[in-house]
Design a protein around this motif. Structure first.
Motif, mmCIF file in Angstrom:
data_model
loop_
_atom_site.group_PDB
_atom_site.id
_atom_site.type_symbol
_atom_site.label_atom_id
_atom_site.label_comp_id
_atom_site.label_asym_id
_atom_site.label_seq_id
_atom_site.Cartn_x
_atom_site.Cartn_y
_atom_site.Cartn_z
ATOM 1 N N GLY A 106 18.480 -14.332 -7.237
ATOM 2 C CA GLY A 106 18.023 -13.037 -6.747
ATOM 3 C C GLY A 106 16.727 -12.547 -7.368
ATOM 4 N N SER A 107 15.986 -13.432 -8.007
ATOM 5 C CA SER A 107 14.742 -13.024 -8.673
ATOM 6 C C SER A 107 13.722 -12.457 -7.691
ATOM 7 C CB SER A 107 14.131 -14.203 -9.441
ATOM 8 O OG SER A 107 13.820 -15.278 -8.570
ATOM 9 N N ARG A 108 13.724 -12.923 -6.458
ATOM 10 C CA ARG A 108 12.777 -12.409 -5.451
ATOM 11 C C ARG A 108 13.078 -10.949 -5.113
ATOM 12 N NH1 ARG A 108 8.350 -15.179 -4.899
ATOM 13 N NH2 ARG A 108 8.782 -17.345 -5.189
ATOM 14 N N GLU A 109 14.354 -10.635 -4.919
ATOM 15 C CA GLU A 109 14.723 -9.249 -4.624
ATOM 16 C C GLU A 109 14.375 -8.335 -5.788
ATOM 17 O OE1 GLU A 109 18.773 -8.829 -3.315
ATOM 18 O OE2 GLU A 109 18.553 -10.485 -1.896
ATOM 19 N N GLN A 110 14.621 -8.824 -6.996
ATOM 20 C CA GLN A 110 14.293 -8.036 -8.176
ATOM 21 C C GLN A 110 12.789 -7.783 -8.236
ATOM 22 O OE1 GLN A 110 15.639 -9.689 -11.912
ATOM 23 N NE2 GLN A 110 14.224 -8.423 -13.071
ATOM 24 N N ARG A 111 11.981 -8.801 -7.960
ATOM 25 C CA ARG A 111 10.523 -8.623 -7.995
ATOM 26 C C ARG A 111 10.079 -7.688 -6.874
ATOM 27 N NH1 ARG A 111 6.358 -7.538 -10.967
ATOM 28 N NH2 ARG A 111 4.423 -8.425 -10.204
ATOM 29 N N GLN A 112 10.719 -7.754 -5.719
ATOM 30 C CA GLN A 112 10.402 -6.842 -4.613
ATOM 31 C C GLN A 112 10.595 -5.394 -5.067
ATOM 32 O OE1 GLN A 112 9.284 -7.517 -1.424
ATOM 33 N NE2 GLN A 112 9.349 -5.390 -0.777
ATOM 34 N N ARG A 113 11.705 -5.129 -5.752
ATOM 35 C CA ARG A 113 11.964 -3.772 -6.255
ATOM 36 C C ARG A 113 10.901 -3.367 -7.282
ATOM 37 N NH1 ARG A 113 17.220 -5.793 -6.031
ATOM 38 N NH2 ARG A 113 17.243 -6.197 -8.268
ATOM 39 N N GLU A 114 10.498 -4.301 -8.146
ATOM 40 C CA GLU A 114 9.452 -4.007 -9.134
ATOM 41 C C GLU A 114 8.127 -3.679 -8.444
ATOM 42 O OE1 GLU A 114 9.354 -7.501 -11.571
ATOM 43 O OE2 GLU A 114 11.267 -7.036 -12.550
ATOM 44 N N LEU A 115 7.804 -4.426 -7.393
ATOM 45 C CA LEU A 115 6.567 -4.165 -6.658
ATOM 46 C C LEU A 115 6.628 -2.805 -5.967
ATOM 47 C CD1 LEU A 115 5.882 -7.707 -5.156
ATOM 48 C CD2 LEU A 115 4.700 -6.618 -7.079
ATOM 49 N N ALA A 122 1.530 3.974 -8.089
ATOM 50 C CA ALA A 122 0.164 4.070 -7.569
ATOM 51 C C ALA A 122 0.024 5.277 -6.648
ATOM 52 C CB ALA A 122 -0.206 2.783 -6.829
ATOM 53 N N VAL A 123 1.022 5.518 -5.805
ATOM 54 C CA VAL A 123 1.000 6.675 -4.908
ATOM 55 C C VAL A 123 0.990 7.961 -5.729
ATOM 56 C CG1 VAL A 123 2.335 7.945 -3.162
ATOM 57 C CG2 VAL A 123 2.051 5.464 -2.958
ATOM 58 N N ALA A 124 1.746 7.992 -6.808
ATOM 59 C CA ALA A 124 1.751 9.172 -7.682
ATOM 60 C C ALA A 124 0.355 9.413 -8.273
ATOM 61 C CB ALA A 124 2.783 9.007 -8.794
ATOM 62 N N ARG A 125 -0.349 8.341 -8.633
ATOM 63 C CA ARG A 125 -1.724 8.491 -9.146
ATOM 64 C C ARG A 125 -2.646 9.032 -8.061
ATOM 65 N NH1 ARG A 125 -0.764 3.226 -11.569
ATOM 66 N NH2 ARG A 125 -2.328 2.326 -10.181
ATOM 67 N N LEU A 126 -2.454 8.560 -6.826
ATOM 68 C CA LEU A 126 -3.253 9.074 -5.709
ATOM 69 C C LEU A 126 -2.932 10.547 -5.461
ATOM 70 C CD1 LEU A 126 -3.048 6.086 -3.187
ATOM 71 C CD2 LEU A 126 -4.988 6.721 -4.634
ATOM 72 N N ASP A 127 -1.645 10.889 -5.510
ATOM 73 C CA ASP A 127 -1.230 12.281 -5.335
ATOM 74 C C ASP A 127 -1.795 13.161 -6.451
ATOM 75 O OD1 ASP A 127 0.183 11.628 -3.056
ATOM 76 O OD2 ASP A 127 2.152 11.599 -4.059
ATOM 77 N N GLY A 128 -2.015 12.572 -7.612
ATOM 78 C CA GLY A 128 -2.559 13.299 -8.755
ATOM 79 C C GLY A 128 -4.071 13.449 -8.720
ATOM 80 N N ARG A 143 0.736 -10.122 -3.704
ATOM 81 C CA ARG A 143 -0.217 -9.180 -3.112
ATOM 82 C C ARG A 143 0.123 -8.930 -1.648
ATOM 83 N NH1 ARG A 143 -3.820 -12.482 -5.599
ATOM 84 N NH2 ARG A 143 -4.715 -13.114 -3.608
ATOM 85 N N LYS A 144 0.541 -9.961 -0.933
ATOM 86 C CA LYS A 144 0.928 -9.791 0.468
ATOM 87 C C LYS A 144 2.135 -8.860 0.568
ATOM 88 C CE LYS A 144 2.937 -11.711 4.534
ATOM 89 N NZ LYS A 144 3.465 -10.421 4.924
ATOM 90 N N LEU A 145 3.097 -9.037 -0.320
ATOM 91 C CA LEU A 145 4.255 -8.139 -0.328
ATOM 92 C C LEU A 145 3.814 -6.697 -0.582
ATOM 93 C CD1 LEU A 145 6.867 -10.234 -2.370
ATOM 94 C CD2 LEU A 145 6.771 -9.922 0.108
ATOM 95 N N VAL A 146 2.885 -6.504 -1.526
ATOM 96 C CA VAL A 146 2.380 -5.165 -1.833
ATOM 97 C C VAL A 146 1.661 -4.588 -0.615
ATOM 98 C CG1 VAL A 146 0.679 -3.870 -3.192
ATOM 99 C CG2 VAL A 146 2.256 -5.437 -4.329
ATOM 100 N N HIS A 147 0.817 -5.393 0.043
ATOM 101 C CA HIS A 147 0.116 -4.911 1.244
ATOM 102 C C HIS A 147 1.127 -4.438 2.292
ATOM 103 C CE1 HIS A 147 -3.784 -6.052 -0.210
ATOM 104 N NE2 HIS A 147 -3.528 -7.344 -0.187
ATOM 105 N N ASP A 148 2.212 -5.169 2.459
ATOM 106 C CA ASP A 148 3.246 -4.786 3.424
ATOM 107 C C ASP A 148 3.920 -3.471 3.032
ATOM 108 O OD1 ASP A 148 2.655 -7.110 4.817
ATOM 109 O OD2 ASP A 148 4.445 -8.196 4.137
ATOM 110 N N ILE A 149 4.246 -3.320 1.744
ATOM 111 C CA ILE A 149 4.871 -2.087 1.254
ATOM 112 C C ILE A 149 3.933 -0.905 1.475
ATOM 113 C CG2 ILE A 149 5.687 -0.861 -0.800
ATOM 114 C CD1 ILE A 149 6.471 -3.701 -1.923
ATOM 115 N N ARG A 153 4.026 2.696 4.073
ATOM 116 C CA ARG A 153 3.924 4.056 3.521
ATOM 117 C C ARG A 153 2.695 4.796 4.036
ATOM 118 N NH1 ARG A 153 6.388 3.149 -2.493
ATOM 119 N NH2 ARG A 153 8.216 2.042 -1.736
ATOM 120 N N GLY A 154 1.993 4.188 5.004
ATOM 121 C CA GLY A 154 0.866 4.861 5.637
ATOM 122 C C GLY A 154 -0.412 4.889 4.811
ATOM 123 N N LEU A 155 -0.503 4.003 3.823
ATOM 124 C CA LEU A 155 -1.700 3.907 2.988
ATOM 125 C C LEU A 155 -2.426 2.609 3.306
ATOM 126 C CD1 LEU A 155 -0.008 5.015 -0.344
ATOM 127 C CD2 LEU A 155 -1.442 6.416 1.131
#
Length: 173
Positions: A106-115, A122-128, A143-149, A153-155
């Motif tokens: 389950g290391s992939r799912e765990q990393r997905q949650r970390e990402l 990062a969104v909190a920094r943008l909100d700040g 990075r592809k997973l992050v781009h998808d996330i 979220r509309g960013l």
């Protein structure tokens, strides 16, 4: 950090590997599973191996019951190293470059949650008031997973940097 396996060009940046047939990917998965099974036997570790072909890649999952000793292989750096060794074994056997993805315990799912948490921060920094939020360097797969996330979220996001310093920058749309 878990790389996506695309070959690097002379500048050290990741490229896109050519599409492969389903039969070829099935063979790749079988070779990888045999390699992992042999490794588990040598290490006297318990694990069930599942093979799935999705989006032009072979995905190999190694799972076991909760009381298994498999967790010693599920640390991200260990999974990345094992994935690279497995790719080399597949390439040696098939003569084809491998883009397989390995998941151990389950290391992939765990990393997905970390990402997702990294994107939340990062969104909190943008909100700040920040104009952009730079994330840590990571593999092209992550990075592809992050781009998808970020997109859900509309960013917006883009990758910047070269080689091991390549990272994702998140901004408002």
């Amino acid at each position: 950090m878990i790389d996506d396996g695309a070959p690097a060009d002379a500048a050290g940046t990741q490229g896109v590997a050519p599409a492969r047939s389903s039969a070829s990917l099935d063979d790749e998965g079988d070779v990888a599973a045999d390699y992992i099974e042999e490794l588990l036997d040598i290490c006297d570790l318990d694990g069930d191996i599942d093979i799935e072909v999705t989006d032009g890649r072979a995905y190999i999952s190694v799972n076991a019951s909760g009381d298994s000793n498999l967790r010693i292989l599920s640390r991200p750096d260990t999974v990345a190293a094992l994935q690279e060794l497995t790719r080399l074994a597949v390439q040696t056997k098939t003569g084809e470059f491998s883009r397989l993805i390995l998941d151990v315990g389950g290391s992939r799912e765990q990393r997905q949650r970390e990402l997702e948490k990294l994107v939340d921060d990062a969104v909190a920094r943008l909100d700040g008031g920040s104009d952009a939020a730079h994330l840590e360097p990571m593999s092209s797969y992550e990075r592809k997973l992050v781009h998808d996330i970020v997109a859900t979220r509309g960013l917006t996001s883009e990758s910047e940097g070269e080689g091991r310093d390549r990272h994702t920058v998140i901004t408002r749309a």
